[in-house]
Scaffold this motif. Structure first.
Motif, PDB file in Angstrom:
ATOM      1  N   GLY B 237       1.005  -1.142   0.062  1.00 42.22           N
ATOM      2  CA  GLY B 237      -0.038   0.031   0.136  1.00 42.22           C
ATOM      3  C   GLY B 237       0.963   1.313  -0.066  1.00 42.22           C
ATOM      4  O   GLY B 237       1.902   1.202   0.530  1.00 42.22           O
ATOM      5  N   ALA B 238       0.398   2.465  -0.595  1.00 43.27           N
ATOM      6  CA  ALA B 238       0.941   3.765  -0.838  1.00 43.27           C
ATOM      7  C   ALA B 238       0.967   4.312   0.647  1.00 43.27           C
ATOM      8  O   ALA B 238      -0.167   4.140   1.526  1.00 43.27           O
ATOM      9  CB  ALA B 238       0.497   4.228  -1.752  1.00 43.27           C
ATOM     10  N   GLU B 239       2.073   5.083   1.072  1.00 44.58           N
ATOM     11  CA  GLU B 239       1.978   5.728   2.174  1.00 44.58           C
ATOM     12  C   GLU B 239       0.977   6.870   2.189  1.00 44.58           C
ATOM     13  O   GLU B 239       0.923   7.453   3.314  1.00 44.58           O
ATOM     14  CB  GLU B 239       3.310   6.191   2.433  1.00 44.58           C
ATOM     15  N   ALA B 240       0.712   7.294   1.054  1.00 49.27           N
ATOM     16  CA  ALA B 240      -0.222   8.497   1.066  1.00 49.27           C
ATOM     17  C   ALA B 240      -1.007   8.330  -0.199  1.00 49.27           C
ATOM     18  O   ALA B 240      -0.514   8.085  -1.289  1.00 49.27           O
ATOM     19  CB  ALA B 240       0.581   9.792   0.854  1.00 49.27           C
ATOM     20  N   VAL B 241      -2.348   8.282  -0.236  1.00 47.06           N
ATOM     21  CA  VAL B 241      -3.123   8.383  -1.533  1.00 47.06           C
ATOM     22  C   VAL B 241      -3.909   9.688  -1.625  1.00 47.06           C
ATOM     23  O   VAL B 241      -4.523  10.234  -0.617  1.00 47.06           O
ATOM     24  CB  VAL B 241      -4.091   7.419  -1.361  1.00 47.06           C
ATOM     25  N   GLN B 253     -11.460   2.731  -4.062  1.00 45.73           N
ATOM     26  CA  GLN B 253      -9.970   2.178  -4.801  1.00 45.73           C
ATOM     27  C   GLN B 253      -8.878   2.901  -3.774  1.00 45.73           C
ATOM     28  O   GLN B 253      -7.901   2.151  -3.590  1.00 45.73           O
ATOM     29  CB  GLN B 253      -9.774   2.757  -6.085  1.00 45.73           C
ATOM     30  N   SER B 254      -9.298   4.043  -3.467  1.00 45.50           N
ATOM     31  CA  SER B 254      -8.135   4.854  -2.950  1.00 45.50           C
ATOM     32  C   SER B 254      -7.988   4.171  -1.500  1.00 45.50           C
ATOM     33  O   SER B 254      -6.909   4.161  -1.110  1.00 45.50           O
ATOM     34  CB  SER B 254      -8.666   6.490  -2.664  1.00 45.50           C
ATOM     35  N   LEU B 255      -9.014   3.911  -0.563  1.00 47.95           N
ATOM     36  CA  LEU B 255      -8.963   3.133   0.607  1.00 47.95           C
ATOM     37  C   LEU B 255      -8.173   1.959   0.342  1.00 47.95           C
ATOM     38  O   LEU B 255      -7.264   1.534   1.310  1.00 47.95           O
ATOM     39  CB  LEU B 255     -10.260   3.203   1.025  1.00 47.95           C
ATOM     40  N   GLY B 256      -8.539   1.195  -0.683  1.00 43.83           N
ATOM     41  CA  GLY B 256      -7.772  -0.042  -0.958  1.00 43.83           C
ATOM     42  C   GLY B 256      -6.217   0.029  -1.181  1.00 43.83           C
ATOM     43  O   GLY B 256      -5.434  -0.987  -1.012  1.00 43.83           O
ATOM     44  N   MET B 257      -5.736   1.217  -1.748  1.00 44.71           N
ATOM     45  CA  MET B 257      -4.638   1.199  -2.112  1.00 44.71           C
ATOM     46  C   MET B 257      -3.744   1.844  -0.920  1.00 44.71           C
ATOM     47  O   MET B 257      -2.316   1.873  -0.923  1.00 44.71           O
ATOM     48  CB  MET B 257      -4.245   2.328  -3.262  1.00 44.71           C
ATOM     49  N   ALA B 258      -4.322   2.233   0.164  1.00 46.17           N
ATOM     50  CA  ALA B 258      -3.685   2.904   1.123  1.00 46.17           C
ATOM     51  C   ALA B 258      -2.841   1.989   2.190  1.00 46.17           C
ATOM     52  O   ALA B 258      -3.367   1.028   2.459  1.00 46.17           O
ATOM     53  CB  ALA B 258      -4.406   3.888   1.972  1.00 46.17           C
TER      54      ALA B 258
END
Lengths: 346, 346
Positions: B237-241, B253-258
């Motif tokens: 996961g990214a440290e900031a989305v 999607q953003s919540l899933g990538m975080a």
């Protein structure tokens, strides 16, 4: 040994199960001294959350170390230890950051994977990462042990809510939910220096504890009326809101009560998902929180309890032995008890 | 004077309207030098958002001061000024905190209450609080004015997303949405020192700008596949989305990538509200952001533009005069243009 086993909604039984033993070199086996029934145990009990038949119950416990695996370093046989509700390795990226609830080797007590706290004994995976050794002098201090026990979950969870909500010294905090977590949220908000602490709840018995804990104002209204009352008494919204229920209504109430630019700290297991995004957007109200990394807060909060700064024990208003666990669920379900303490050795 | 007026979905007209004049001592009247069409103008254009017949359009503008009210102190006739999309008094609790979007006297340009930027002139309420005077030397520097113009909205909004997402020096940021805001989010993330900047988008023309702005990786997938790709390339996961779209899908999607414990900074006007609360809860992923207090960031970002650190002007890839505004909407609607610049004096 005997332990509490789930057999379907409203069917908790205390049964004979295999004795726990060391399976991994990082394990410890504990004889459980004290455990609790949690508000979240009521979700499977009521049939709202699915759980497999045969699952073990209980995720809040302290106990005496009976045996440790060869790699366990921080405790020895005879130590009194306390466990948060999540098992964690203590070494991964997330444990190092204080987010043990996202541990890459993490799991929760009970279920089909682990023993449960509502039983005579447990195998603890990752004992060094999970457990905290308590000072020897509290071992026989029953009153102190009752104060410490809420650190397994509700006190740390209330603290997480306050931290996520950004409670500031001199500020205003509103707390939605008068359950054990919400009540502990009052202690946490006070610890962080909140000047005004508004409790939104409906159970008179709990509201008495709220006042005892430091709530400065009580709001007994529900829904939009509660939002309106908090908005009015704070002249535009509370600077920090602790959401300690988890329903869609309580989440949206919390968002409505929050001052523009502030945080809603949410720790109730969310049972709804349709939230008022437009409120969040227009007022820049953030939603922060989740399952509480109680392990991270345990050493710090333990000090506050040992030195008398906080005492969450009044949330444990009913005490039972292991055989009475099914009755304990009934008492929490019908709100006769705020939170039940179980003594498996009684 | 002539100005753009809304008459229903896909019916924007440039019409004669009353000339603006000073009504309050805190007003200023501006002759509009440059304005923009905003992605959010497309919501009423497409009929997704209701807007009354006769509403004025345009909330991004710079202009020359023609007249000021008796209480206006920070500008005089002839000054070139820039406005954020929100009008604010500059003195209330929220303005003082840098949350001018919650100003107690606040409003947005256009609609039925205010003049709109897509016209020849505007009355600016609360001129001192709202407007920022630009250095005299840029007045005739067309290239520089084009760089500065995005500070009215998209550059400040991208910056708000990056700030809300908690972008850190050396960290990883993922940006969902390749519109003008998402592209400006790249500039903001870079400004904050992000080492890896992942752009999730689908329009090749925009992805080229993304690379030009500093995106280090492009993800062209959609939905769960995009989540999976970002999860894999960031190992968890990214440290900031930065969520720069606003739909329910892009939010989830953003919540899933975080990464667990991180923030999704959201700035897209939310059009859905059913969000994955369980993901937020289990991974302690917070949702922070909202309508961007662009006014707060304007002075700082202006310095970065004047000294050449950032240049958002490539998002303005089409330039038109006032009569062609209806065509400008068409070009943005069918994605021929990323963002349209309007010159009402041409």
């Amino acid at each position: 040994m005997r332990a509490t086993v789930y057999h379907g909604p409203r069917d908790m039984r205390v049964e004979n199960v295999p004795d726990p033993k060391i399976e991994q070199p990082t394990d410890a086996v504990l004889r459980v001294s004290l455990a609790c029934i949690c508000g979240s145990d009521l979700w499977p009990y009521r049939g709202v959350q699915k759980m497999p038949d045969g699952a073990r119950m209980g995720h809040e416990l302290m106990g005496i170390v009976e045996e440790v695996g060869s790699e366990v370093k921080t405790m020895k046989k005879g130590d009194l230890v306390i466990s948060p509700f999540v098992i964690s390795d203590g070494t991964c990226e997330f444990c190092q950051k204080g987010l043990q609830t996202s541990c890459i080797h993490g799991s929760v007590w009970g279920g089909t994977e682990n023993d449960g706290g509502q039983g005579e004994a447990v195998r603890t995976p990752w004992a060094d990462g999970t457990l905290v050794v308590l000072p020897a002098e509290v071992k026989n201090d029953e009153a102190m042990l009752k104060k410490i026990l809420p650190l397994t979950d509700v006190m740390g969870t209330g603290y997480h809510a306050a931290l996520a909500a950004g409670v500031r010294p001199g500020g205003t905090a509103a707390i939605v939910g008068d359950g054990a977590v919400g009540l502990c949220g009052i202690l946490a908000a006070k610890l962080m220096g909140a000047q005004e602490i508004i409790m939104v709840g409906h159970q008179e018995k709990r509201l008495k504890v709220a006042e005892q804990f430091g709530a400065t104002k009580l709001v007994r209204k529900t829904g939009e009326e509660a939002v309106k009352e908090v908005q009015e008494m704070t002249k535009g919204g509370a600077e920090a809101v602790l959401e300690c229920v988890g329903t869609q209504d309580s989440l949206n109430q919390s968002l409505g009560m929050a001052r523009p630019g502030s945080y809603v700290g949410f720790v109730g297991v969310p049972t709804g998902k349709e939230i008022n995004m437009l409120r969040m957007f227009m007022a820049n109200v953030a939603l922060r929180g989740g399952v509480a990394p109680v392990r991270a807060y345990l050493p710090k909060l333990l000090k506050h309890i040992l030195n008398g700064t906080i005492d969450p024990s009044p949330v444990l208003d009913m005490s039972i032995n292991l055989d009475d666990v099914p009755e304990g669920y009934v008492a929490m379900d019908n709100r006769k008890a705020i939170k039940v303490m179980v003594n498996p050795q009684a």
